[in-house]
Structure formats: C-alpha cells, structure tokens
Write a protein that holds these residues in place. Structure first.
Motif, PDB file in Angstrom:
ATOM      1  N   ASN A   1       0.862  -1.158   0.000  1.00  0.00           N
ATOM      2  CA  ASN A   1       0.000   0.000   0.000  1.00  0.00           C
ATOM      3  C   ASN A   1       0.906   1.218   0.000  1.00  0.00           C
ATOM      4  O   ASN A   1       2.109   1.088  -0.193  1.00  0.00           O
ATOM      5  N   GLU A   2       0.366   2.371   0.220  1.00  0.00           N
ATOM      6  CA  GLU A   2       1.168   3.578   0.144  1.00  0.00           C
ATOM      7  C   GLU A   2       2.180   3.670   1.279  1.00  0.00           C
ATOM      8  O   GLU A   2       3.173   4.372   1.186  1.00  0.00           O
ATOM      9  N   LYS A   3       1.942   2.953   2.368  1.00  0.00           N
ATOM     10  CA  LYS A   3       2.790   3.085   3.538  1.00  0.00           C
ATOM     11  C   LYS A   3       3.919   2.056   3.567  1.00  0.00           C
ATOM     12  O   LYS A   3       5.039   2.360   3.920  1.00  0.00           O
ATOM     13  N   GLU A   4       3.605   0.824   3.220  1.00  0.00           N
ATOM     14  CA  GLU A   4       4.591  -0.236   3.410  1.00  0.00           C
ATOM     15  C   GLU A   4       4.515  -1.266   2.293  1.00  0.00           C
ATOM     16  O   GLU A   4       3.460  -1.845   2.045  1.00  0.00           O
ATOM     17  N   PRO A   5       5.635  -1.524   1.611  1.00  0.00           N
ATOM     18  CA  PRO A   5       5.633  -2.544   0.560  1.00  0.00           C
ATOM     19  C   PRO A   5       5.560  -3.937   1.169  1.00  0.00           C
ATOM     20  O   PRO A   5       6.086  -4.178   2.262  1.00  0.00           O
TER      21      PRO A   5
ATOM     22  N   TYR B   1      18.691 -12.650  -3.855  1.00  0.00           N
ATOM     23  CA  TYR B   1      18.728 -11.192  -3.957  1.00  0.00           C
ATOM     24  C   TYR B   1      19.292 -10.554  -2.687  1.00  0.00           C
ATOM     25  O   TYR B   1      19.700  -9.392  -2.714  1.00  0.00           O
ATOM     26  N   LEU B   2      19.291 -11.290  -1.599  1.00  0.00           N
ATOM     27  CA  LEU B   2      19.859 -10.749  -0.370  1.00  0.00           C
ATOM     28  C   LEU B   2      21.389 -10.785  -0.389  1.00  0.00           C
ATOM     29  O   LEU B   2      22.044 -10.216   0.485  1.00  0.00           O
ATOM     30  N   GLU B   3      21.957 -11.447  -1.390  1.00  0.00           N
ATOM     31  CA  GLU B   3      23.410 -11.487  -1.552  1.00  0.00           C
ATOM     32  C   GLU B   3      23.880 -10.506  -2.624  1.00  0.00           C
ATOM     33  O   GLU B   3      25.055 -10.491  -2.979  1.00  0.00           O
ATOM     34  N   GLN B   4      22.944  -9.693  -3.151  1.00  0.00           N
ATOM     35  CA  GLN B   4      23.273  -8.743  -4.205  1.00  0.00           C
ATOM     36  C   GLN B   4      22.870  -7.338  -3.775  1.00  0.00           C
ATOM     37  O   GLN B   4      21.956  -7.160  -2.976  1.00  0.00           O
ATOM     38  N   ASP B   5      23.561  -6.340  -4.349  1.00  0.00           N
ATOM     39  CA  ASP B   5      23.169  -4.965  -4.058  1.00  0.00           C
ATOM     40  C   ASP B   5      22.038  -4.560  -5.002  1.00  0.00           C
ATOM     41  O   ASP B   5      21.665  -5.312  -5.914  1.00  0.00           O
TER      42      ASP B   5
ATOM     43  N   GLU C   1      13.462  -3.687   0.363  1.00  0.00           N
ATOM     44  CA  GLU C   1      14.145  -3.103  -0.796  1.00  0.00           C
ATOM     45  C   GLU C   1      13.878  -3.910  -2.061  1.00  0.00           C
ATOM     46  O   GLU C   1      13.616  -3.346  -3.127  1.00  0.00           O
ATOM     47  N   VAL C   2      13.919  -5.236  -1.950  1.00  0.00           N
ATOM     48  CA  VAL C   2      13.657  -6.104  -3.102  1.00  0.00           C
ATOM     49  C   VAL C   2      12.250  -5.878  -3.633  1.00  0.00           C
ATOM     50  O   VAL C   2      12.035  -5.783  -4.846  1.00  0.00           O
ATOM     51  N   ILE C   3      11.287  -5.770  -2.731  1.00  0.00           N
ATOM     52  CA  ILE C   3       9.900  -5.539  -3.143  1.00  0.00           C
ATOM     53  C   ILE C   3       9.772  -4.199  -3.870  1.00  0.00           C
ATOM     54  O   ILE C   3       9.113  -4.102  -4.905  1.00  0.00           O
ATOM     55  N   LYS C   4      10.397  -3.169  -3.339  1.00  0.00           N
ATOM     56  CA  LYS C   4      10.337  -1.858  -3.975  1.00  0.00           C
ATOM     57  C   LYS C   4      10.951  -1.888  -5.363  1.00  0.00           C
ATOM     58  O   LYS C   4      10.393  -1.330  -6.318  1.00  0.00           O
ATOM     59  N   LEU C   5      12.106  -2.549  -5.500  1.00  0.00           N
ATOM     60  CA  LEU C   5      12.769  -2.644  -6.804  1.00  0.00           C
ATOM     61  C   LEU C   5      11.892  -3.401  -7.808  1.00  0.00           C
ATOM     62  O   LEU C   5      11.801  -3.024  -8.976  1.00  0.00           O
TER      63      LEU C   5
END
Length: 255
Positions: A42-46, A122-126, A162-166
């Motif tokens: 939602n707008e507050k939290e991915p 993905y947690l092992e990558q920037d 961060e992964v979700i946002k990307l």
C-alpha cells in the motif's frame, strides 16, 4: 555445612520484568515478520503476497524451475490428468535454454512467473545487481514472446523491503508461499504428501519444484491433488487469487 544463599527480592522483581519484556518484544517481532508478507503494497509499506483470501476455497499450486528438463513432463502430465491448473516460476536463464518446454507449460494453460534471471539470492546482491537481474529476466521472457509476465518470486524466496520496492518499480508483484512441500529435500512421497495435506487450508499458496533435483514430486501430487479436491478446495493460479482478493476489497469498500 550447608550455605544458605539469599537473593534480594528487588533483584528477583527486576529479573522477572526483564524476562517478560524480552518475551513480549520477541513475540511482537514474530508477529511483524509473519504479517510482512501477507498482502501487496500500500502507500505506507511494501509487501509481498504469501496467501490469498482465507475465506475463499481457492488455493494455488506453484512450481519453481531453475535447472534440468527431466521432471517437468511428468509433472505436467499429472496436472493434466488431475485437471489442475498451476503457476510456474521460471528463471530467465532456464527459459532461454528450454523455450520448447516453456511453450509446453503455456500451452497446457498454466501461468508463468519469473524466478529472476539467475538463481542467486537477492539478499546477496546490491540494488543495482538486483535491478540488472530483474531487467535481464524480463527481456528474456519478452524475446520468447511472453511480454505480460508480471509475477516475480525472488530466488530462494529471499527478499526484503528493498527487493519488493525494486520489483514494483519494474511493474512486478512479489509472490511468496504459505505452504512449503520441502519436495527438494526428497524426503519421500509419503512425507511430502503428509506435510502438504496437514498444512494446507483455504487461500494457501503451495510451493513445489519441477527441477531435476526432485524425485518424488510427481508421485506426491498424484495423492495430494485428489485429496485437496475432496476438501472442496479449488486449484487456481496466482493471478486468479489476486483477482479474487481485489474483488473482495472492492466489495468491502463499496459497503
């Protein structure tokens, strides 16, 4: 001679308070982690989707594929025989190597999602590496004629905010699961069957694999699917789970 040790009451009280505070802090952290993958952003939290509407009888079978070409045909045949629809999460790398098998999944009217391009956490990558992997995966599917793939399951199921946002910046929805068959551990047909049947309830997303490392997935599915249907559970795709959840949200809003 016995020695008598006396613990001051004040210290006991403080110890009790500290233990209680630690317990509740851990409990609320657990709840936060459990709820972090319940719904889409939602707008507050991915967030990611790991279950559908718990009041609806629909469930989703999902399969991860990252390597090999020996197990898929028997799994597809079992799904066809059982009249079951599923969603397959596939790496871009595998899709490029096996375009004919990718087509066979689509022609059987199963849904296709992405498992990244390379099967690397993905947690092992920037962030730049994750972006490149997602873009490369999208391009791989587009070149093969699958331009509308919008579901992403991060490799190993590893993701954070961060992964979700990307992913969302790339127009993708992150999909997790709520029931893990652990079929990749090859514990045997009976064990896989028992785990899935014991844990599955309305709205669940079930995780299986169709890579060559699994040995008992097909035989387990032959037992699992009829019993799930006996419970009046409807096997559907991830997109249909999302659609049903959206419809429910619209109805609640209108009411």
């Amino acid at each position: 001679m016995r020695r008598l040790y006396i613990i001051p009451l004040k210290k006991v009280r403080w110890s009790f308070i500290i233990v209680c505070a630690s317990f509740f802090a851990a409990f609320f952290l657990y709840l936060e982690l459990q709820n972090s993958t319940d719904v889409f952003s939602n707008e507050k939290e991915p967030a990611a989707l790991h279950t559908g509407d718990s009041s609806d009888s629909s469930i989703a079978l999902t399969f991860n594929i990252s390597h090999g070409d020996q197990q898929l045909s028997s799994i597809l045949k079992t799904l066809e025989d059982q009249k079951a629809t599923a969603t397959f999460f596939i790496t871009g790398e595998w899709a490029e190597r096996h375009p004919d098998l990718l087509d066979s999944i689509s022609e059987a009217e199963h849904e296709i999602g992405m498992l990244g391009y390379q099967y690397k956490s993905y947690l092992e990558q920037d962030s730049s590496e994750i972006n490149r992997d997602i873009i490369k995966a999208k391009e791989a599917f587009q070149k093969l004629g699958y331009e509308n793939v919008y579901l992403l399951r991060p490799p190993n199921g590893h993701f954070n905010e961060e992964v979700i946002k990307l992913a969302e910046q790339q127009g993708l929805k992150v999909i997790h699961w709520s029931v893990n068959s652990h079929d990749w551990e090859n514990p045997g047909t009976e064990k896989i069957t028992d785990v899935v049947l014991d844990e599955t309830k309305k709205g669940d997303i079930l995780l299986f694999h169709a890579s060559d490392t699994v040995k008992y997935t097909t035989s387990a599915l032959e037992q699992i699917i009829p019993k799930l249907k006996d419970r009046k559970l409807k096997l559907t795709t991830i997109s249909e789970l999302i659609s049903q959840a959206d419809v429910k949200d619209e109805q609640l809003t209108s009411n």
